[in-house]
Design an enzyme around this catalytic site. Sequence first.
Site, PDB file in Angstrom:
ATOM      1  N   ASN A 149       3.203   2.472   8.705  1.00 51.60           N
ATOM      2  CA  ASN A 149       2.844   3.808   8.461  1.00 51.60           C
ATOM      3  C   ASN A 149       3.598   4.989   8.855  1.00 51.60           C
ATOM      4  OD1 ASN A 149       0.909   6.479   8.802  1.00 51.60           O
ATOM      5  ND2 ASN A 149      -0.539   5.112   7.676  1.00 51.60           N
ATOM      6  N   HIS A 181       1.772   4.933   3.704  1.00 50.23           N
ATOM      7  CA  HIS A 181       0.921   4.039   4.503  1.00 50.23           C
ATOM      8  C   HIS A 181       1.993   2.700   4.664  1.00 50.23           C
ATOM      9  CE1 HIS A 181      -3.312   5.003   3.504  1.00 50.23           C
ATOM     10  NE2 HIS A 181      -2.799   6.107   4.127  1.00 50.23           N
ATOM     11  N   GLU A 237       1.978  -0.460   3.758  1.00 51.48           N
ATOM     12  CA  GLU A 237       2.224  -1.228   2.606  1.00 51.48           C
ATOM     13  C   GLU A 237       3.236  -0.222   1.800  1.00 51.48           C
ATOM     14  OE1 GLU A 237      -0.708  -0.498   3.857  1.00 51.48           O
ATOM     15  OE2 GLU A 237      -2.455  -1.825   3.458  1.00 51.48           O
ATOM     16  N   SER A 263      -6.729  -4.095   5.992  1.00 51.76           N
ATOM     17  CA  SER A 263      -7.332  -4.109   4.739  1.00 51.76           C
ATOM     18  C   SER A 263      -6.993  -2.873   3.838  1.00 51.76           C
ATOM     19  CB  SER A 263      -8.879  -3.943   4.726  1.00 51.76           C
ATOM     20  OG  SER A 263      -9.443  -4.191   3.664  1.00 51.76           O
ATOM     21  N   CYS A 284      -6.347   0.068   1.596  1.00 52.47           N
ATOM     22  CA  CYS A 284      -6.907   1.396   1.016  1.00 52.47           C
ATOM     23  C   CYS A 284      -6.613   1.351  -0.525  1.00 52.47           C
ATOM     24  CB  CYS A 284      -6.572   2.464   1.565  1.00 52.47           C
ATOM     25  SG  CYS A 284      -4.959   3.218   0.790  1.00 52.47           S
ATOM     26  N   CYS A 325      -3.013   1.851  -1.584  1.00 50.62           N
ATOM     27  CA  CYS A 325      -2.100   0.381  -1.584  1.00 50.62           C
ATOM     28  C   CYS A 325      -2.661  -0.552  -2.378  1.00 50.62           C
ATOM     29  CB  CYS A 325      -2.181   0.083  -0.080  1.00 50.62           C
ATOM     30  SG  CYS A 325      -1.333   1.255   1.046  1.00 50.62           S
ATOM     31  N   ASP A 368      -5.785   9.989   7.371  1.00 49.63           N
ATOM     32  CA  ASP A 368      -5.011   8.805   6.851  1.00 49.63           C
ATOM     33  C   ASP A 368      -5.937   8.128   5.825  1.00 49.63           C
ATOM     34  OD1 ASP A 368      -2.529   7.705   6.923  1.00 49.63           O
ATOM     35  OD2 ASP A 368      -3.504   5.760   7.399  1.00 49.63           O
TER      36      ASP A 368
END
Lengths: 153, 153
Positions: free
Chosen positions: A47, A58, A60, A85, A87, A90, A150
């Site tokens: 991130n 982020h 990912e 996990s 969002c 992503c 975020d």
Amino acid sequence: MKHKNNMKPDKFLEAAIEEARKGYAEGGIPIGSVIMHNNKIIGRGHNRRVQNGSAILHGEMDALENAGRQPASVYQECVLYTTLSPCSMCSGTILLYGIPKVIIAENKTFMGEEELLTSRGVDVTVLENQECIDLMNQFIAEKPELWNEDIGE
Amino acid sequence: MKHKNNMKPDKFLEAAIEEARKGYAEGGIPIGSVIMHNNKIIGRGHNRRVQNGSAILHGEMDALENAGRQPASVYQECVLYTTLSPCSMCSGTILLYGIPKVIIAENKTFMGEEELLTSRGVDVTVLENQECIDLMNQFIAEKPELWNEDIGE
């Protein structure tokens, strides 16, 4: 989705956790990710909201950006590892590129769009890795406003 | 979702179309986007796959990135304008930030995740703007492989 609690992280998840730690050390949000193709890391990242003033990087997304432009045929053979996990941004990106498999270190501190991913045929595994849970809990306690920003809250 | 065919574009959609044209002139994928807050553009951009070698900078993502870090309270009052129906990545980002309203120039050349957006309460309007349809059709005919890469096909 599958739950495999307390499973020892493999080297790819280890690399994603390293990225999360790096982000934390930089004063950022401690979430890391790795894209694996044919047993090799083709992109890794963390991130960068704080570091780059970014609204979209982020962990990912940073890993995918660092993997560079890839044809659909590559994405469709990838595994995405992430320490948290994913969002909806992503997860949507995972769906765009048809990434078939996602390994998630934990979803205790934030529940992303795992159900959407599963409903679209993505193979989702959640490990509930204690180190990642502890790191996120520590970060959220230290910087709750940054965390809320975020996740759009 | 609402359809308002052949409606004259307002100044915000005009700005998104300008971005799309700019992208085309740069040899890129001609999709543009604008984020409007309180009747002002706070971010604008266009697809940068070619220009930046980016896997994540779709037009909407570029506009959001250019808007910089914003609190949830701002996103929740924004309207996102885009020249093309938003893919799952861009739709997921709209959901992450709780952007309540999306104006789409056209969905004839690509159908994104409008149903997902609508099912989550986003107000989606599609204009079927002929200039945007023509520009995308021209681009897809000229560079079909680049287009397929952009949508993960």
